[in-house]
Design an enzyme around this catalytic site. Structure first.
Site, mmCIF file in Angstrom:
data_model
loop_
_atom_site.group_PDB
_atom_site.id
_atom_site.type_symbol
_atom_site.label_atom_id
_atom_site.label_comp_id
_atom_site.label_asym_id
_atom_site.label_seq_id
_atom_site.Cartn_x
_atom_site.Cartn_y
_atom_site.Cartn_z
ATOM 1 N N GLU A 35 -2.960 -6.311 6.090
ATOM 2 C CA GLU A 35 -2.384 -6.057 4.779
ATOM 3 C C GLU A 35 -0.890 -6.356 4.874
ATOM 4 O O GLU A 35 -0.214 -5.863 5.783
ATOM 5 C CB GLU A 35 -2.591 -4.588 4.366
ATOM 6 C CG GLU A 35 -2.041 -4.344 2.971
ATOM 7 C CD GLU A 35 -2.167 -2.902 2.492
ATOM 8 O OE1 GLU A 35 -2.675 -2.052 3.232
ATOM 9 O OE2 GLU A 35 -1.719 -2.654 1.353
ATOM 10 N N ARG A 261 -9.019 1.128 18.547
ATOM 11 C CA ARG A 261 -7.704 0.534 18.350
ATOM 12 C C ARG A 261 -6.852 0.727 19.589
ATOM 13 O O ARG A 261 -7.125 1.585 20.430
ATOM 14 C CB ARG A 261 -7.020 1.109 17.117
ATOM 15 C CG ARG A 261 -6.714 2.582 17.178
ATOM 16 C CD ARG A 261 -6.409 3.157 15.792
ATOM 17 N NE ARG A 261 -5.209 2.600 15.174
ATOM 18 C CZ ARG A 261 -5.195 1.915 14.029
ATOM 19 N NH1 ARG A 261 -6.296 1.668 13.391
ATOM 20 N NH2 ARG A 261 -4.074 1.489 13.525
ATOM 21 N N LYS A 271 2.170 1.194 10.949
ATOM 22 C CA LYS A 271 3.250 0.611 10.144
ATOM 23 C C LYS A 271 4.045 1.687 9.423
ATOM 24 O O LYS A 271 5.256 1.589 9.290
ATOM 25 C CB LYS A 271 2.652 -0.365 9.127
ATOM 26 C CG LYS A 271 2.245 -1.683 9.767
ATOM 27 C CD LYS A 271 1.656 -2.637 8.749
ATOM 28 C CE LYS A 271 0.167 -2.422 8.589
ATOM 29 N NZ LYS A 271 -0.517 -3.468 7.826
HETATM 30 P P1 ATP Z 1 -1.461 0.453 10.694
HETATM 31 O O1 ATP Z 1 -2.302 1.674 10.941
HETATM 32 O O2 ATP Z 1 -0.565 0.102 11.796
HETATM 33 O O3 ATP Z 1 -0.788 0.457 9.365
HETATM 34 P P2 ATP Z 1 -3.576 -1.032 9.633
HETATM 35 O O4 ATP Z 1 -4.909 -0.925 10.265
HETATM 36 O O5 ATP Z 1 -3.348 -0.320 8.358
HETATM 37 O O6 ATP Z 1 -2.494 -0.705 10.715
HETATM 38 P P3 ATP Z 1 -3.935 -3.670 8.728
HETATM 39 O O7 ATP Z 1 -2.912 -4.622 8.255
HETATM 40 O O8 ATP Z 1 -4.897 -3.117 7.752
HETATM 41 O O9 ATP Z 1 -3.164 -2.505 9.427
HETATM 42 O O10 ATP Z 1 -4.699 -4.230 9.996
HETATM 43 C C1 ATP Z 1 -5.174 -5.545 10.137
HETATM 44 C C2 ATP Z 1 -6.182 -5.565 11.238
HETATM 45 O O11 ATP Z 1 -5.601 -5.160 12.469
HETATM 46 C C3 ATP Z 1 -7.324 -4.613 10.955
HETATM 47 O O12 ATP Z 1 -8.543 -5.275 11.246
HETATM 48 C C4 ATP Z 1 -7.082 -3.468 11.888
HETATM 49 O O13 ATP Z 1 -8.297 -2.875 12.258
HETATM 50 C C5 ATP Z 1 -6.368 -4.135 13.060
HETATM 51 N N1 ATP Z 1 -5.502 -3.189 13.740
HETATM 52 C C6 ATP Z 1 -4.502 -2.452 13.212
HETATM 53 N N2 ATP Z 1 -3.954 -1.645 14.130
HETATM 54 C C7 ATP Z 1 -4.618 -1.876 15.293
HETATM 55 C C8 ATP Z 1 -4.525 -1.349 16.617
HETATM 56 N N3 ATP Z 1 -3.638 -0.410 16.931
HETATM 57 N N4 ATP Z 1 -5.366 -1.829 17.544
HETATM 58 C C9 ATP Z 1 -6.274 -2.775 17.236
HETATM 59 N N5 ATP Z 1 -6.409 -3.316 16.017
HETATM 60 C C10 ATP Z 1 -5.599 -2.868 15.045
HETATM 61 MG MG MG Z 2 -3.994 -0.388 6.494
#
Ligand code: ATP
Ligand code: MG
Length: 561
Positions: A35, A261, A271
């Site tokens: 995102e 993760r 983020k």
């Molecule tokens: P954050 O929790 O840091 O805001 P998010 O999951 O909301 O991360 P997205 O932009 O939705 O961020 O993530 C894009 C992709 O990256 C998703 O498929 C998510 O599962 C993966 N992802 C995010 N954080 C991790 C992590 N710490 N380890 C592995 N994959 C991750």
């Molecule tokens: Mg997210």
């Protein structure tokens, strides 16, 4: 086809089985779906390496999809940073750059279909009421009073939601599933909500936006994704992912597979928390070299290879764990140990005058850039009567185990002569040693004494008038405890106050300022450093320390010239 030299894990086993069964006509299509509401971090790198890695391994494709269905907080700047970072990591999506916001019309149509088949309804409960009606993990929810609206009324109301006739939060579109489901996610989840916010791409065309669970599975379907890999927190959402596809589209459906993760010690990853560090002024921005973001790590001097290697080493599993930061640090050390040319820099200079070396004379030594790789060549290092050494390589009254310089003691200069300290000059007021005097032994030019005498240490140095001033920024871990989120109180309380130290007194050998010089170096005995091309002024280069050296180099180096 799986190439057997590549790693295997539970995800690849699922894919192997699908290929065998022909579930997707032997196709493998993955996607990385960030995102655009922040910069990518090392956790995302794990997902990028996994998704692009699997596509490459099976001769499939991996799309880059900006999952931009929530207008609040998303921006073009974030899109650009994501594109830059994924490219930098070394992955390529060809022309397959997609945006969920491009699917808004189709998603709307899918929602209309759900209404028509009696599987969705417009609900007038507000957010608090919806929560209350939802029940808890141990008690069932109860039906919304609006659940049995007619298809026609639902269609009309949804149309009017889209037309902007209702206020934010006053109505939502919900899936009609089961308010008593043991899985809370399945209790009539919201599909569309009203948000009268401009979207960075669709501007004010829409005022209703699809929820993640609805948009994601259908975006996967639209793109022909076969394996939709996401993190464990979506495990409970999988039945919903499947429910939407079952109600709306033909098989084969993309399948969601969850993995743990990445969590890394001494930092935070989400983020939202990274944004908090920026907003509170604790770091300078998303690309602050202390941040676990890809842009921060790039400025810090990490190589894409080291990050990819790290992701391969940690692998994928179904169990959450906290990976030790030192594992990541070792990956960058291993890479830079091979790649980084060695040069000398002095962080805290102490002036050395070689009493028996003629004034005005200079010598140029050929110093190898790498101890084990002659192909990296040599650079010229100038020796002269006045040098700088590291202030803490001299102690006037040395403790027992101190083997470097003190009065009467001899050491080897890296790539140079043996020198022996014969006296000191002190500041008459403070008593601080401001300069030391030494003699050199002209017979030791090749690093050994002809009479076989040994020295206790080899130290680094630069010529006083043939070195250039530089600024160096040293970094420590951002937090003082391994798991700041698990610690008592606010994670911000555990910020390491010494995570950044600016050293303005540094002197580096002239070779690093050559236009042809690379960006990354090992400053001997001090660590790996990267030149910051964005902030370096002509008269003063700025270097970030990527990582310290693993071992104290002093002892090993005493044995080898
Ligand atoms: P954050 O929790 O840091 O805001 P998010 O999951 O909301 O991360 P997205 O932009 O939705 O961020 O993530 C894009 C992709 O990256 C998703 O498929 C998510 O599962 C993966 N992802 C995010 N954080 C991790 C992590 N710490 N380890 C592995 N994959 C991750
Ligand atoms: Mg997210």
């Amino acid at each position: 086809m799986n190439n057997s030299a590549s790693p295997s894990d539970f995800i690849r086993e699922i894919i192997d089985a699908d290929i065998k069964k022909g579930t997707y006509a032997h196709r493998v299509a993955t996607r990385f779906p960030p995102e655009p509401n922040g910069y990518l971090h090392i956790g995302h790198a794990k997902s990028i390496c996994l998704n692009f890695g699997i596509a490459a391994q099976y001769g499939g494709t991996c799309n880059l999809r900006l999952d931009d269905t929530d207008p609040s907080g998303e921006s073009r700047e974030y899109v650009e940073s994501i594109i830059r970072d994924v490219k930098w990591l070394g992955f390529d999506w060809d022309e397959r750059l997609y945006f969920s916001s491009d699917y808004y019309d189709r998603l709307y149509q899918y929602a209309v279909e759900l209404i028509k088949s009696g599987n969705a309804y417009v609900c007038d409960l507000n957010a608090d009421e919806i929560r209350e009606y939802r029940g808890t993990l141990t008690t069932p929810g109860k039906n919304s009073p609006y659940r049995d609206r007619s298809v026609d009324e639902n269609l009309r109301l949804f149309e009017r939601m889209k037309a902007g006739e209702f206020a934010d939060g006053s109505r939502v579109l919900r899936a009609k599933i089961d308010m008593a489901s043991p899985n809370v996610v399945m209790r009539d989840p919201v599909i569309y909500r009203i948000k009268k916010i401009d979207h960075y791409r669709t501007k004010n065309k829409w005022c209703i936006y699809p929820m993640y669970d609805f948009a994601h599975c259908l975006s996967d379907y639209i793109e022909g994704i076969t394996h939709s890999i996401c993190t464990l927190e979506f495990e409970n959402n999988r039945p919903l992912y499947e429910w939407f596809l079952e109600k709306l589209v033909k098989r084969p459906h993309p399948q969601q597979i969850e993995f743990a993760r990445l969590n890394l010690s001494y930092t935070v990853m989400s983020k939202r928390r990274l944004m908090e560090l920026i907003e509170k002024g604790i770091v300078s921005g998303w690309d602050d070299p202390r941040m676990p973001t890809l842009s921060g790590m790039r400025r810090r001097g990490f190589t894409p290879e080291s990050i990819r290697n790290f992701c391969e080493i940690i692998g994928v599993s179904k169990n959450d764990s906290l990976i030790d930061m030192s594992l990541l640090e070792n990956c960058i050390r291993d890479d830079l140990n091979e790649k980084a040319p060695r040069v000398m820099a002095v962080l805290h200079p102490l002036r050395v005058v070689i009493d028996n070396y003629p004034e005005g004379v200079v010598e140029e030594f050929d110093c190898p850039y790498h101890p084990k790789n002659p192909a990296m060549g040599f650079r010229k290092v100038v020796f002269s009567r006045e040098l700088f050494i590291e202030r803490d390589d001299f102690i006037e009254v040395p403790p027992k185990k101190f083997l470097r310089l003190s009065v009467g003691r001899e050491v080897r200069l890296r790539c140079g002569y043996f020198i022996k300290c014969v006296g000191v000059v002190k500041d008459p007021k403070t008593g601080e040693v401001t300069e030391i005097h030494c003699t050199y032994d002209p017979e030791t030019r090749n690093g050994f004494a002809p009479d076989g005498r040994k020295v206790g240490a080899t130290i680094h140095w630069v010529s006083a008038s043939h070195s250039v001033p530089a600024e160096v920024i040293l970094y420590e871990r951002l937090f003082t405890v391994p798991d700041p989120l698990a610690a008592e109180g606010d994670f911000i309380d555990y910020i390491n106050p010494r995570s950044r130290e600016v050293v303005t007194s540094c002197r580096v050998e002239e070779s690093v300022t050559a236009a042809s010089s690379p960006d990354r170096f090992q400053f001997e005995r001090l660590g790996y450093f990267i030149l910051d091309r964005d902030v370096s002024a002509k008269e003063r280069p700025v270097f970030h320390r990527t990582v310290t050296l693993r071992d104290s180099w002093t002892k090993i180096a005493a044995k080898t010239p």
